[in-house]
Design an enzyme around this catalytic site. Structure first.
Site, mmCIF file in Angstrom:
data_model
loop_
_atom_site.group_PDB
_atom_site.id
_atom_site.type_symbol
_atom_site.label_atom_id
_atom_site.label_comp_id
_atom_site.label_asym_id
_atom_site.label_seq_id
_atom_site.Cartn_x
_atom_site.Cartn_y
_atom_site.Cartn_z
ATOM 1 N N ASP A 131 54.531 66.369 43.532
ATOM 2 C CA ASP A 131 53.753 66.421 44.886
ATOM 3 C C ASP A 131 53.947 68.115 44.788
ATOM 4 O O ASP A 131 54.859 68.786 44.746
ATOM 5 C CB ASP A 131 55.173 66.260 45.820
ATOM 6 C CG ASP A 131 54.643 66.274 47.121
ATOM 7 O OD1 ASP A 131 53.806 65.850 47.697
ATOM 8 O OD2 ASP A 131 55.601 67.190 47.908
ATOM 9 N N GLU B 42 48.470 64.668 43.629
ATOM 10 C CA GLU B 42 47.563 64.511 44.802
ATOM 11 C C GLU B 42 46.312 65.234 44.505
ATOM 12 O O GLU B 42 45.891 66.152 43.591
ATOM 13 C CB GLU B 42 47.870 65.114 45.764
ATOM 14 C CG GLU B 42 49.361 64.368 46.347
ATOM 15 C CD GLU B 42 50.262 65.286 47.381
ATOM 16 O OE1 GLU B 42 50.096 65.059 48.391
ATOM 17 O OE2 GLU B 42 50.694 66.415 46.690
ATOM 18 N N CYS C 278 57.592 55.272 53.259
ATOM 19 C CA CYS C 278 58.900 55.274 52.763
ATOM 20 C C CYS C 278 59.089 54.739 51.347
ATOM 21 O O CYS C 278 58.669 53.935 51.113
ATOM 22 C CB CYS C 278 59.913 54.471 53.645
ATOM 23 S SG CYS C 278 61.510 54.337 53.310
ATOM 24 N N CYS D 112 61.351 51.229 51.246
ATOM 25 C CA CYS D 112 61.111 50.140 51.933
ATOM 26 C C CYS D 112 59.513 49.746 51.621
ATOM 27 O O CYS D 112 59.051 48.804 52.032
ATOM 28 C CB CYS D 112 61.578 49.742 53.211
ATOM 29 S SG CYS D 112 60.872 50.823 54.538
ATOM 30 N N CYS E 58 63.230 57.137 57.457
ATOM 31 C CA CYS E 58 62.379 55.999 57.702
ATOM 32 C C CYS E 58 62.776 55.198 59.008
ATOM 33 O O CYS E 58 63.884 55.028 59.296
ATOM 34 C CB CYS E 58 62.784 55.105 56.294
ATOM 35 S SG CYS E 58 61.674 53.641 56.557
ATOM 36 N N CYS F 92 63.678 51.603 57.883
ATOM 37 C CA CYS F 92 64.933 51.133 57.136
ATOM 38 C C CYS F 92 66.022 51.937 57.177
ATOM 39 O O CYS F 92 67.269 51.903 56.690
ATOM 40 C CB CYS F 92 64.904 50.838 55.689
ATOM 41 S SG CYS F 92 64.494 52.316 54.493
ATOM 42 N N ASP G 178 59.719 65.777 50.408
ATOM 43 C CA ASP G 178 59.028 66.135 49.323
ATOM 44 C C ASP G 178 59.289 65.288 47.902
ATOM 45 O O ASP G 178 58.425 64.761 47.317
ATOM 46 C CB ASP G 178 59.085 67.783 48.833
ATOM 47 C CG ASP G 178 58.734 68.692 49.683
ATOM 48 O OD1 ASP G 178 57.580 68.318 50.422
ATOM 49 O OD2 ASP G 178 58.991 69.648 49.909
HETATM 50 ZN ZN LIG Z 1 62.190 52.583 54.768
#
Ligand SMILES: [Zn+2]
Length: 439
Positions: free
Chosen positions: A222, A323, A370, A373, A394, A397, A404
């Protein structure tokens, strides 16, 4: 780098005097090794009766010196007094070590004590092999220290014997490499087969470890603002690596830009109205400063990309996912900066040099997903899932982590684009669930 240790045999060219000497040494060492083994066994027996009488085992160091009683050792040396003491020492140590390793089985009666053969080999230390010189592609000379001072006197010759080694196919290259220092010699052996003596030369060298790269082991990279690059690995949930310090770069750039501005101002006054080469000359220091920034960033990008690719190799990652920064739309000036493409390109180039596959990933939702999850914070107010630049939280969750690192872990997932696509479809059906948080 890994250390490689190998052996190669070299025929020792026949010379009557030399072969007689080697034969005599072989004979003496044969007797010494068997005698040393018997002495070690005797010591073991003595040790048991000592224990019976005094309730403790005799301490070797206190009672007998290093390994054997000085008497026994002296006796062994006398058996081969003409032989270089380092050959005798090595041979005695070999016999004692062998006995110690077999001791338990011998005492249990599962194994008998080692009996050395008349035609066995004898050790020669690396310090006793010197002066290897090339005669031609087939023959080399070496100086072997085989005799003790006493032995040399007795035999009316020098302690060092010049021997000629006859090489077979490919074997001469090893000696060439020893001569040019690429390979190093190690403790070796001399043995006899079918009336010929051979030097079994041990040599060692260092070699770049050939890592087997696993294509399914993916490193996600990243590229970010606070830290130039954050690394994660799909199969290693504990792995994380923050690469470089963006502040260091921005501080440098700011400082240089400051100087540039000051210079430009002073030039402007000085250069007002001037034209042509005179003006060009005056603007030169300003250009030099721009170059300085460029070079600094390039140097940093080289360092960081090298580090990243080394991390991938070290961790046996056969794939790097990064990316796709081309066509990125962002309001972040730092990300828009062309030097990021340069960093990306350097990572790609270096990865390919090492046979690492590079996969570009659409950056659209890699920061918003996230990693725990899978929930994607599409159309969710940024302050909810990213309360600060560095933090990810998140909504679904409650998972909290470095923003990052969360992105890097998403980028490291195989087929992440497809996973994001499917997740977005699933979330659309559930949109009511999060309605209240929507922008
Ligand atoms: Zn999550």
């Amino acid at each position: 780098m890994i250390k490689i240790v190998k052996t190669m045999k070299y025929e020792i060219k026949y010379d009557k005097e030399l072969y007689n000497l080697l034969g005599d040494i072989q004979h003496a060492i044969w007797l010494i090794k068997n005698r040393a083994t018997t002495a070690a066994y005797d010591w073991q027996q003595f040790s048991f009766s000592y224990n019976e009488r005094f309730g403790e085992y005799p301490k070797e160091k206190e009672i007998i010196g290093k390994t054997l009683s000085p008497d026994v050792y002296g006796f062994l040396k006398a058996m081969g007094s003409f032989v270089s003491s380092s050959i005798v020492d090595s041979a005695v140590n070999e016999a004692i070590t062998k006995f110690k390793n077999d001791k338990v089985k011998i005492l249990k009666g599962e194994q008998s004590i080692q009996i050395y053969r008349r035609n066995g080999s004898f050790p020669i230390r690396v310090s006793q092999i010197k002066g290897i010189t090339k005669l031609d592609n087939k023959t080399y000379n070496a100086k072997l220290s085989l005799l003790s001072k006493e032995g040399a006197k007795e035999r009316n010759c020098k302690g060092q014997s010049v021997v000629t080694l006859i090489t077979g196919n490919g074997a001469y290259e090893i000696l060439d490499r020893i001569i040019n220092g690429e390979y190093k010699m190690s403790d070796s052996r001399i043995y006899k087969r079918k009336n010929k003596f051979y030097l079994l030369l041990t040599y060692k060298f260092e070699k770049e470890a050939e890592k087997v790269l696993d294509e399914n082991r993916i490193m996600g990279v990243d590229i970010g603002v606070a830290v130039p690059a954050v690394l994660a690995i799909n199969e290693d949930k504990f792995y994380r690596q923050y690469v470089g310090d963006a502040k260091e770069v921005s501080d440098f750039v700011a400082q240089i830009n400051d100087r540039k501005k000051r210079l430009q101002r002073s030039r402007k006054w000085a250069g007002e109205g001037s034209r042509g080469s005179g003006r060009k000359k005056l603007m030169k220091p300003v250009d030099a400063i721009s170059n300085k920034i460029h070079n600094y960033r390039e140097t940093k990008n080289h360092t960081w990309s090298r580090f990243i690719v080394n991390e991938a190799l070290k961790n046996e990652c056969g794939t790097i996912q990064i990316e796709d920064l081309s066509g990125i739309t962002t309001d972040n000036a730092f990300l828009k900066d062309w030097t990021f493409y340069s960093l990306q390109q350097k990572i790609i180039d270096k990865a390919k040099e090492h046979g690492i596959k590079v996969v570009k990933v659409k950056p659209n939702y890699t920061s918003k997903r996230c990693n725990k999850c899978g929930f994607i914070h599409k159309d969710v107010k940024k302050e909810i899932w990213r309360p600060t630049q560095a933090d990810f939280k998140c909504l679904n969750c409650g998972h909290e982590t470095n923003a990052d690192l969360n992105a890097a872990r998403n980028i490291a997932i195989k087929d992440i684009e497809k996973i994001i696509e499917d997740q977005l479809k699933a979330q659309e059906k559930n949109v009511k669930h999060v309605e209240e948080y929507l922008v």
